[in-house]
Scaffold this active site. Structure first.
Site, PDB file in Angstrom:
ATOM      1  N   ASP A   1       4.749  68.891  -9.789  1.00 12.89           N
ATOM      2  CA  ASP A   1       3.499  68.949 -10.548  1.00 12.89           C
ATOM      3  C   ASP A   1       3.717  69.875 -11.740  1.00 12.89           C
ATOM      4  O   ASP A   1       4.828  70.360 -11.985  1.00 12.89           O
ATOM      5  CB  ASP A   1       2.337  69.396  -9.666  1.00 12.89           C
ATOM      6  CG  ASP A   1       2.424  70.867  -9.269  1.00 12.89           C
ATOM      7  OD1 ASP A   1       3.488  71.494  -9.475  1.00 12.89           O
ATOM      8  OD2 ASP A   1       1.432  71.402  -8.739  1.00 12.89           O
TER       9      ASP A   1
ATOM     10  N   GLU B   1      -3.715  65.633  -1.723  1.00 12.65           N
ATOM     11  CA  GLU B   1      -2.902  65.495  -2.934  1.00 12.65           C
ATOM     12  C   GLU B   1      -3.583  64.587  -3.957  1.00 12.65           C
ATOM     13  O   GLU B   1      -3.451  64.799  -5.164  1.00 12.65           O
ATOM     14  CB  GLU B   1      -1.511  64.947  -2.577  1.00 12.65           C
ATOM     15  CG  GLU B   1      -0.647  65.912  -1.777  1.00 12.65           C
ATOM     16  CD  GLU B   1      -0.354  67.208  -2.530  1.00 12.65           C
ATOM     17  OE1 GLU B   1      -0.452  67.218  -3.775  1.00 12.65           O
ATOM     18  OE2 GLU B   1      -0.031  68.210  -1.883  1.00 12.65           O
TER      19      GLU B   1
ATOM     20  N   TYR C   1       4.781  61.953  -8.043  1.00 16.71           N
ATOM     21  CA  TYR C   1       4.489  63.270  -7.492  1.00 16.71           C
ATOM     22  C   TYR C   1       3.806  63.165  -6.131  1.00 16.71           C
ATOM     23  O   TYR C   1       4.223  63.811  -5.167  1.00 16.71           O
ATOM     24  CB  TYR C   1       3.605  64.092  -8.433  1.00 16.71           C
ATOM     25  CG  TYR C   1       2.961  65.245  -7.686  1.00 16.71           C
ATOM     26  CD1 TYR C   1       3.711  66.371  -7.351  1.00 16.71           C
ATOM     27  CD2 TYR C   1       1.652  65.166  -7.218  1.00 16.71           C
ATOM     28  CE1 TYR C   1       3.163  67.398  -6.611  1.00 16.71           C
ATOM     29  CE2 TYR C   1       1.088  66.186  -6.480  1.00 16.71           C
ATOM     30  CZ  TYR C   1       1.845  67.300  -6.176  1.00 16.71           C
ATOM     31  OH  TYR C   1       1.310  68.309  -5.417  1.00 16.71           O
TER      32      TYR C   1
END
Length: 347
Positions: A140, A39, A122
């Site tokens: 996102d 991520e 996020y």
């Protein structure tokens, strides 16, 4: 939105995702560390660019302990070419905190993950939902686009409310990934493929005929076009490198000498100014070509020159170093310099 319709959207999303999702390595694991690395790499970077870096990074640093014990140079060297190098520096800082304060394991609480260097809402939500199966919406750009269109959510608060309602389910990580995948492959910003969308029957934007107008506003920042002349100085299959000062653009990375040209400054004058210290006596012998590169909002045109150096007349200081071509992979080099070296050494 009524609960029966929400349940229907979840079922269709999960069914579609199970059949159509791309086979990506971070989707084959529930390892919180591996998911966190993925991520972080995916922030502002396309999947195809991340794939080779992700594999190499996990081979070199398979655990938080290995990452913590690695030197900053080792970490940055493996990151070379991926861009946004502060992400790698933050991973290193976060690994130290995880080892010291969380017994080497990524914390399972949202606020504790969010407190780690380089982790925003996020990334924290993605790790919590995918690795720990907790109901946090990971919004996102792609997921936001889907929610904005499907639920007619125009404001930030409405987006988060829609996301929270959707992932309040036994499989929140799968739903988050389904939203992101749908936005990346079908619910595109410019040309959405609505006939293939699994939730088109429930899409508020499609029903109202406002699919293309119902888009997230693009952030506006003026693009800066700059010239950045570089010179590749070679001596006996060694390349002269210098280390950029910390902070600022490409801070702390190694590069071939050169830099931004000022207004009304010739390329030769610009290079002479940047070739201070050990490079002062070097003059470019030949122009080998120009490369194009982009760093955030900057579009760079880099004329590349080649010069034969003399190791006796060029005595590098602490911020300068001769590096053999075969050892360049050990240095955290900017992608711009890597392109210049490839261009110049093909001569």
């Amino acid at each position: 939105m009524f609960q029966p319709q929400l349940n229907q959207i979840r079922r269709r999303l999960l069914s579609w995702y199970g059949k159509n999702r791309r086979d990506l390595p971070w989707r084959r694991t529930r390892n919180p560390y591996a998911i966190w690395i993925a991520e972080t790499m995916l922030q502002q970077t396309q999947v195809k660019s991340v794939l080779p870096y992700y594999r190499r990074f996990l081979r070199a640093f398979p655990t938080t302990r290995k990452l913590d014990r690695a030197s900053k140079e080792e970490v940055l060297a493996l990151w070379s070419g991926l861009g946004y190098y502060r992400r790698a520096e933050n991973l290193k800082k976060a690994a130290r905190i995880i080892m010291r304060e969380h017994r080497g394991k990524l914390p399972r609480e949202f606020d504790l993950i969010l407190a780690l260097p380089g982790v925003g809402p996020y990334t924290a939500a993605a790790v919590m939902s995918i690795a720990f199966n907790q109901a946090y919406p990971a919004l996102d750009t792609n997921a936001r686009r889907v929610l904005r269109r499907a639920f007619n959510s125009q404001k930030e608060k409405e987006l988060w409310e829609a996301g929270h309602r959707l992932v309040a389910h036994p499989r929140p990580g799968q739903l988050n990934q389904a939203l992101m995948e749908l936005g990346a492959t079908i619910c595109a910003a410019q040309e959405p493929n609505c006939p293939l969308c699994p939730i088109s029957r429930s899409c508020a934007a499609l029903k109202s005929g406002r699919v293309r107008s119902n888009r997230l506003p693009a952030p506006k920042r003026r693009t800066e076009i700059i010239q950045w002349p570089l010179v590749v100085i070679e001596n006996r299959k060694q390349i002269l490198l210098r280390r950029r000062p910390p902070g600022g653009i490409l801070g702390g990375l190694w590069e071939v000498p050169g830099g931004q040209r000022k207004k009304r400054e010739s390329l030769e004058t610009a290079l002479t100014r940047h070739l201070n210290g050990p490079g002062r006596t070097v003059r470019p012998e030949s122009f080998v070509g120009e490369i194009r590169h982009a760093i955030t909002y900057r579009k760079i045109r880099a004329p590349v020159f080649f010069s034969s150096g003399n190791s006796k007349s060029l005595q590098p200081q602490s911020s300068w170093r001769w590096a053999s071509l075969s050892a360049l992979h050990r240095y955290p080099l900017s992608a711009l310099s890597l392109k210049a070296i490839r261009l110049a050494t093909r001569r």
